[in-house]
Design a protein around this motif. Structure first.
Motif, PDB file in Angstrom:
ATOM      1  N   GLY A  87     111.720  20.276 -33.717  1.00 26.95           N
ATOM      2  CA  GLY A  87     110.337  19.990 -34.064  1.00 26.95           C
ATOM      3  C   GLY A  87     109.401  20.085 -32.876  1.00 26.95           C
TER       4      GLY A  87
ATOM      5  N   THR B  56     112.705  26.315 -42.782  1.00 21.71           N
ATOM      6  CA  THR B  56     112.873  27.497 -43.614  1.00 21.71           C
ATOM      7  C   THR B  56     114.350  27.612 -43.947  1.00 21.71           C
ATOM      8  OG1 THR B  56     111.029  28.638 -42.539  1.00 21.71           O
ATOM      9  CG2 THR B  56     112.636  30.007 -43.711  1.00 21.71           C
TER      10      THR B  56
ATOM     11  N   ARG C 171     117.031  14.459 -43.828  1.00 23.04           N
ATOM     12  CA  ARG C 171     116.045  13.573 -44.456  1.00 23.04           C
ATOM     13  C   ARG C 171     116.692  12.255 -44.867  1.00 23.04           C
ATOM     14  NH1 ARG C 171     114.674  18.582 -46.606  1.00 23.04           N
ATOM     15  NH2 ARG C 171     115.800  18.167 -48.551  1.00 23.04           N
TER      16      ARG C 171
ATOM     17  N   ARG D 104     109.382  21.518 -39.779  1.00 21.14           N
ATOM     18  CA  ARG D 104     109.279  22.103 -41.112  1.00 21.14           C
ATOM     19  C   ARG D 104     110.343  23.189 -41.189  1.00 21.14           C
ATOM     20  NH1 ARG D 104     104.601  22.386 -38.780  1.00 21.14           N
ATOM     21  NH2 ARG D 104     104.692  24.681 -38.725  1.00 21.14           N
TER      22      ARG D 104
ATOM     23  N   GLN E  37     108.868  23.682 -32.227  1.00 22.37           N
ATOM     24  CA  GLN E  37     108.030  24.266 -33.264  1.00 22.37           C
ATOM     25  C   GLN E  37     106.554  23.982 -32.993  1.00 22.37           C
ATOM     26  OE1 GLN E  37     108.162  22.750 -37.459  1.00 22.37           O
ATOM     27  NE2 GLN E  37     108.852  24.838 -37.920  1.00 22.37           N
TER      28      GLN E  37
ATOM     29  N   GLN F 115     110.080  15.873 -36.473  1.00 22.17           N
ATOM     30  CA  GLN F 115     111.033  16.694 -37.196  1.00 22.17           C
ATOM     31  C   GLN F 115     110.359  17.993 -37.662  1.00 22.17           C
ATOM     32  OE1 GLN F 115     113.990  14.759 -39.713  1.00 22.17           O
ATOM     33  NE2 GLN F 115     113.062  12.799 -39.187  1.00 22.17           N
TER      34      GLN F 115
END
Length: 363
Positions: free
Chosen positions: A117, A186, A138, A184, A120, A182
């Motif tokens: 994260g 794909t 999660r 996102r 990113q 955290q």
């Protein structure tokens, strides 16, 4: 992890981002002239990112792409040390954040997933991981997670004493800062292929150590990016955990995965920990034999009479783990995984009321 109990349980998270002198590992390494990045024969870089526990470091890989971008695999745990080393090494290699085109994660354990994260945010790139691995991440660290309470109740039913159970909640909570922010995600699809570094890579489902984990294999170069599925000299932790969506026989799934991987012809295996090695098949068969010996040893303990999983765990790994809740958690979960495998084979049985306590005996 094979060998000592410590080696069998060193997949955990550590306690300190800095050494006693107050300087980060990156600063100390820079002063010594050391580098965390090693150029591999194919032009890739292996970057050893330090971990504050017995595994010492995780292997991250930087892969150059034809368009001038880089693919980053498993960036490491989110600590001050890790961020310092990445900043230093990217600068030394002349790689800017915007040059990182994507991040590929073999699995969701914090020592591989934790910095995804953060990267990113810096690079604005996609992060690829399987949907199953994302679900598990999660469950552990998502908003409103109740996993700590579920694991505490699970271990209580399997005989762990209360003075140890009370340590689990704070212990698990301490990991959250090491995976934030955290990413996102794909979806990365097992069974599909991924173009990377000028080669086509097969995405291989690799269960057992981490739900939703994958390995990547290139037929062209006979290279396996193994994550933690096949490691040299040590074996990854295999944990049985509570939950209807979780694998009820993770050791069985892991052994099946190793048999599949043993059929691959490899010239180079790039593991998540320790050094690269050539022969995935040979190492996979060695790990299978290791677990079969462990199962036979556990059967011998059961032959002495019924016992709780916690009692069997201490007889297998030693009572000294009471002083290290991190290693004890993994030893307990691995003991349960071996008991589940014996039960699946019809060699062990568990008994007790629905709400516990439960005991195991030879079937």
């Amino acid at each position: 992890m094979s060998g000592t109990a410590k080696e069998r349980t060193d997949e955990g998270r550590g306690i300190s981002d800095r050494e006693d002198g107050g300087e980060t590992a990156a600063e100390n390494a820079a002063q010594r002239g050391d580098t965390a990045a090693e150029r591999l024969e194919n032009g890739w870089f292996r970057v050893k990112i330090p971990l504050p526990y017995s595994l010492r470091y995780v292997n991250s890989y930087l892969i150059p792409e034809a368009d001038g971008s880089w693919t980053l695999i498993d960036p490491g745990l989110n600590t001050a040390e890790s961020r310092d080393i990445w900043l230093r090494e990217l600068n030394r290699l002349g790689i800017r954040f915007r040059d990182i085109g994507r991040i590929v994660l073999t699995h969701q354990h914090p020592d591989h997933y934790g910095l995804a994260g953060w990267f990113q945010l810096q690079a604005g790139c996609p992060v690829l991981m399987t949907a199953e691995a994302g679900r598990y991440a999660r469950r552990l660290w998502g908003s409103g997670s109740v996993f700590a309470a579920e694991l505490t109740g699970w271990f209580r039913n399997h005989g762990m004493p209360e003075e140890l159970l009370v340590q689990l909640g704070p212990h698990l909570a301490s990991f959250r800062e090491r995976v934030e922010p955290q990413p996102r995600l794909t979806d990365l699809e097992p069974g599909s292929r991924l173009d990377m570094g000028g080669e086509s890579w097969q995405i291989i489902d690799a269960p057992g150590h981490a739900g939703g984990g994958v390995c990547l294999y290139s037929d062209a170069s006979m290279t396996l990016i193994a994550g933690d599925q096949v490691l040299p000299r040590i074996t990854p932790n295999i944990s049985l955990i509570p939950g209807m969506q979780e694998d009820p026989d993770p050791l069985g799934s892991y052994l099946d995965s190793l048999r599949e991987l043993s059929g691959l012809e490899t010239r180079q295996v790039l593991p998540g920990h320790r050094d690269p090695f050539p022969d995935a098949g040979r190492r996979a068969m060695e790990i299978i034999a290791h677990h079969e010996r462990r199962l036979e040893h556990l059967l011998g303990l059961l032959a002495e009479g019924p016992a709780s999983a916690f009692d069997l765990c201490e007889r297998e790994f030693g009572t000294h783990l009471r002083h290290n809740i991190h290693n004890l958690r993994f030893a307990m979960s691995e003991t349960l995984a071996h008991l589940a495998r014996l039960a699946k084979r019809g060699k062990a049985a568990v008994s007790g009321p629905a709400g516990g306590p439960w005991t195991y005996a030879s079937a």
